[in-house]
Scaffold this motif. Structure first.
Motif, short mmCIF file in Angstrom:
data_model
loop_
_atom_site.label_atom_id
_atom_site.label_comp_id
_atom_site.label_asym_id
_atom_site.label_seq_id
_atom_site.Cartn_x
_atom_site.Cartn_y
_atom_site.Cartn_z
N PRO A 278 0.83 -1.22 0.00
CA PRO A 278 0.00 0.00 0.00
C PRO A 278 0.86 1.27 0.00
CG PRO A 278 -0.80 -1.58 1.62
CD PRO A 278 0.51 -2.11 1.13
N THR A 279 0.38 2.26 -0.71
CA THR A 279 1.16 3.49 -0.82
C THR A 279 1.31 4.21 0.51
OG1 THR A 279 -0.86 4.67 -1.44
CG2 THR A 279 0.50 3.83 -3.22
N VAL A 280 0.35 4.01 1.43
CA VAL A 280 0.49 4.65 2.73
C VAL A 280 1.67 4.07 3.50
CG1 VAL A 280 -1.08 3.05 3.92
CG2 VAL A 280 -0.81 5.38 4.77
N VAL A 281 2.00 2.81 3.25
CA VAL A 281 3.18 2.20 3.88
C VAL A 281 4.45 2.86 3.34
CG1 VAL A 281 4.46 0.06 4.22
CG2 VAL A 281 1.97 0.05 4.27
N TYR A 282 4.48 3.07 2.03
CA TYR A 282 5.61 3.81 1.45
C TYR A 282 5.68 5.21 2.03
CZ TYR A 282 6.47 0.31 -2.19
OH TYR A 282 6.79 -0.83 -2.86
N GLY A 283 4.52 5.83 2.24
CA GLY A 283 4.52 7.17 2.81
C GLY A 283 5.10 7.21 4.21
N TYR A 284 4.73 6.23 5.05
CA TYR A 284 5.31 6.15 6.39
C TYR A 284 6.83 5.94 6.31
CZ TYR A 284 0.98 6.06 9.08
OH TYR A 284 -0.19 6.40 9.68
N PHE A 285 7.24 5.06 5.42
CA PHE A 285 8.67 4.80 5.27
C PHE A 285 9.41 6.06 4.83
CE2 PHE A 285 12.15 3.41 2.39
CZ PHE A 285 12.99 2.87 3.35
N ALA A 286 8.82 6.80 3.90
CA ALA A 286 9.45 8.03 3.43
C ALA A 286 9.51 9.09 4.51
CB ALA A 286 8.70 8.56 2.21
N ALA A 287 8.41 9.23 5.28
CA ALA A 287 8.35 10.29 6.28
C ALA A 287 9.21 10.00 7.51
CB ALA A 287 6.90 10.52 6.71
N LEU A 288 9.26 8.74 7.93
CA LEU A 288 9.94 8.40 9.18
C LEU A 288 11.38 7.96 9.01
CD1 LEU A 288 7.05 6.42 10.94
CD2 LEU A 288 7.64 8.84 11.16
N THR A 289 11.73 7.48 7.83
CA THR A 289 13.08 6.95 7.63
C THR A 289 13.87 7.72 6.60
OG1 THR A 289 12.26 4.74 8.20
CG2 THR A 289 14.39 4.86 7.09
N VAL A 290 13.32 7.86 5.39
CA VAL A 290 14.08 8.45 4.29
C VAL A 290 14.23 9.96 4.46
CG1 VAL A 290 14.17 8.77 1.79
CG2 VAL A 290 13.36 6.60 2.75
N ALA A 291 13.13 10.66 4.77
CA ALA A 291 13.19 12.12 4.86
C ALA A 291 14.17 12.61 5.92
CB ALA A 291 11.78 12.68 5.11
N SER A 306 19.31 24.97 4.10
CA SER A 306 17.86 25.11 3.90
C SER A 306 17.15 23.79 3.72
CB SER A 306 17.60 26.00 2.67
OG SER A 306 18.14 25.40 1.49
N ALA A 307 17.86 22.68 3.93
CA ALA A 307 17.23 21.36 3.74
C ALA A 307 16.08 21.19 4.72
CB ALA A 307 18.27 20.25 3.92
N SER A 308 14.98 20.66 4.23
CA SER A 308 13.77 20.50 5.03
C SER A 308 13.55 19.02 5.34
CB SER A 308 12.55 21.06 4.29
OG SER A 308 11.37 20.76 4.97
N SER A 309 12.82 18.78 6.43
CA SER A 309 12.45 17.40 6.76
C SER A 309 11.39 16.86 5.81
CB SER A 309 11.94 17.33 8.21
OG SER A 309 10.83 18.19 8.37
N GLU A 310 10.75 17.74 5.07
CA GLU A 310 9.84 17.34 3.99
C GLU A 310 10.43 17.84 2.69
OE1 GLU A 310 6.24 19.23 5.17
OE2 GLU A 310 5.51 17.48 6.27
N SER A 311 10.89 16.93 1.85
CA SER A 311 11.63 17.33 0.67
C SER A 311 11.17 16.55 -0.55
CB SER A 311 13.13 17.11 0.88
OG SER A 311 13.41 15.75 1.13
N PHE A 402 15.96 19.47 -2.01
CA PHE A 402 15.93 19.29 -0.56
C PHE A 402 14.89 20.19 0.11
CE2 PHE A 402 20.25 18.14 -1.85
CZ PHE A 402 20.33 16.85 -1.32
N GLU A 403 14.13 20.95 -0.67
CA GLU A 403 13.08 21.79 -0.12
C GLU A 403 11.71 21.13 -0.31
OE1 GLU A 403 13.18 25.73 -1.57
OE2 GLU A 403 15.23 26.14 -0.91
N SER A 404 10.75 21.65 0.42
CA SER A 404 9.40 21.11 0.37
C SER A 404 8.67 21.60 -0.88
CB SER A 404 8.62 21.51 1.62
OG SER A 404 7.28 21.10 1.54
N VAL A 405 8.02 20.70 -1.56
CA VAL A 405 7.18 21.04 -2.72
C VAL A 405 5.89 20.24 -2.61
CG1 VAL A 405 9.13 21.57 -4.25
CG2 VAL A 405 8.24 19.24 -4.15
#
Length: 460
Positions: A278-291, A306-311, A402-405
């Motif tokens: 599920p894409t929500v699992v990828y989203g959790y992985f991206a938000a909690l680990t990769v980002a 200027s690197a953001s935690s949401e990139s 590295f910035e939020s979009v």
């Protein structure tokens, strides 16, 4: 008797009709010197079963649509309905509550008027329910009897059944087409209303997106969608493809050219499991680990303050991993379709395995590979959850990964979530974005199919 019970009863009668008609057709087979029957016994059985089921089920569906209106008219004509309020909202609420009390889904009434209407609802449901049951069963028996009397050795049951199957297949195709037409029409109508208020030039070429202040009473807000388009391209078509194309193509080359059969039988299903996550699992992985890892890398190693935690790069990398199976499967199938004689001929002329792959196999399979890449791009630009959780909601027009979009799909969700005024420019903007996204993905699919069709090679 409930509608579901009647539905299964009709199916049971159809099964009995199939068995009975088949047995009768088998008993009516003539002796050897006589000519053979036109149709097998199974076709006679299906002919009777279809005649028994289709008219009855069609009437059942139609009656289930008409019955609520007839019941409501019955109740409104009863003496107890004379005390209902004149306001439509209050009247509808009381009728809904009375209906729930009558069918048992609600145990207590909040309005005394609703309690008074319960006997009328029960009487109407009983009356019209009986009519529906009797009419459905009569249609079933009439259709089954009509078809059963036509079971003869010379009856062309196969032709009738196959023609009906053809119409069913045609109807299934038309449903898909009409659904697409309906989606386009709904998007187009609301988009036209939106462009009556907002300039199409501002929407397609404006660089500032801030629709939050738009209301039904005016066209306040900024609707320049260039930051959304750029964010969609940056994440879905650039970063994700940089990850997915090399990894997907190299995995396909390994699985088709180097992996042993046992290794391939294990690795290919494991690789394709990525498509089912599920894409929500990828989203959790991206938000909690990769980002966080990307932010720390940019700040500590590259010195990007200027690197953001949401990139964009965090969302794009995870999205690229998600669509690897799309690229890999198409490339795998295309490489496997190249005749082995071409590979053997290249090796026989002294080329190495890598030279054969680069100069023979990949060029021969290129149309399928390109088609798979374009389909993967279509899948990537329509993704939402990963972008929401890893890239953020800010509509920034920046080339810094590295910035939020944000993307078009994320803004559609944001504009249509919560209590919104449907006739405001802010809400209508979601339909305009949806139409643009639909056109883009449609063009990508058309290009992919045309590339495959134009450059496809037919090998014997």
């Amino acid at each position: 008797m409930s509608l579901f019970s009647l539905f299964f009863l009709i199916l049971g009668l159809a099964a009995i009709g199939w068995i009975t008609a088949r047995m009768r057709a088998m008993r009516m087979r003539p002796a050897a010197p006589a000519p053979r029957p036109h149709s097998l016994p199974g076709y006679h059985g299906w002919y009777v079963a279809l005649w028994l089921a289709i008219p009855a089920l069609a009437f059942l569906v139609l009656w289930s649509i008409l019955m609520p209106g007839l019941v409501e008219q019955w109740v409104l004509a009863s003496p107890a309905a004379q005390a209902l309020p004149a306001a439509d909202i209050q009247r509808t609420a009381i009728l809904s509550e009375a209906h729930a009390l009558a069918d048992g889904s609600l145990s207590a009434a909040f309005n005394e008027e609703a309690r008074a209407l319960v006997p009328a609802f029960q009487e109407a449901n009983s009356f019209y329910g009986t009519i529906g049951i009797v009419a459905t069963l009569l249609l079933a028996f009439a259709g089954g009897g009509f078809a059963f009397l036509r079971v003869r050795p010379d009856f062309r049951a196969r032709n009738r059944v196959e023609k009906l199957v053809m119409w069913v297949l045609l109807l299934a195709s038309l449903i898909a087409i009409l659904t697409t037409v309906g989606i386009v029409a709904s998007l187009l109508f609301e988009t036209i209303v939106f462009f009556d208020r907002i300039s199409i030039t501002e929407f397609l070429f404006g660089t500032h997106w801030n629709p939050q202040s738009a209301t039904a009473g005016g066209d306040e807000g900024s609707f320049g969608a260039i930051p959304l388009f750029w964010g969609t391209i940056l994440i879905g078509a650039i970063i994700a493809m940089i990850v997915a194309i090399p990894l997907g193509l190299m995995s396909a080359v390994y699985l088709t050219q180097y992996a042993r059969p046992r290794v391939r039988s294990i690795m290919k299903p494991v690789l394709e499991i990525l498509a089912g996550v599920p894409t929500v699992v990828y989203g959790y992985f991206a938000a909690l680990t990769v980002a966080p890892a990307v932010r720390d890398f940019a700040v500590n190693i590259l010195g990007v303050s200027s690197a953001s935690s949401e990139s964009a790069i965090a969302a794009g990398v995870v999205m690229g991993v998600m669509i690897i199976p799309f690229v890999s499967s198409m490339a795998d199938d295309s490489l496997a379709a190249v005749p082995g004689a071409m590979r053997d001929g290249s090796l026989a002329m002294g080329a190495t395995s890598s030279e054969t792959i680069k100069r023979v196999l990949i060029p021969a399979a290129l149309p399928g590979i390109v088609g798979g890449v374009l389909l993967a791009v279509s899948r990537a630009i329509g993704e939402t959850m990963i972008v929401v959780m890893a890239a953020g909601l800010a509509a920034n027009l920046t080339a810094n990964p590295f910035e939020s979009v944000t993307t078009v799909t994320v803004q559609i969700v944001q504009l249509l979530t919560g209590d919104q005024e449907f006739n405001s420019s802010k809400t209508l903007a979601a339909f305009a974005l949806g139409l643009v996204l639909f056109i883009v993905t449609l063009l990508l699919n058309i290009i992919a199919l045309s590339v495959v069709k134009r450059f496809r090679e037919a090998y014997e």
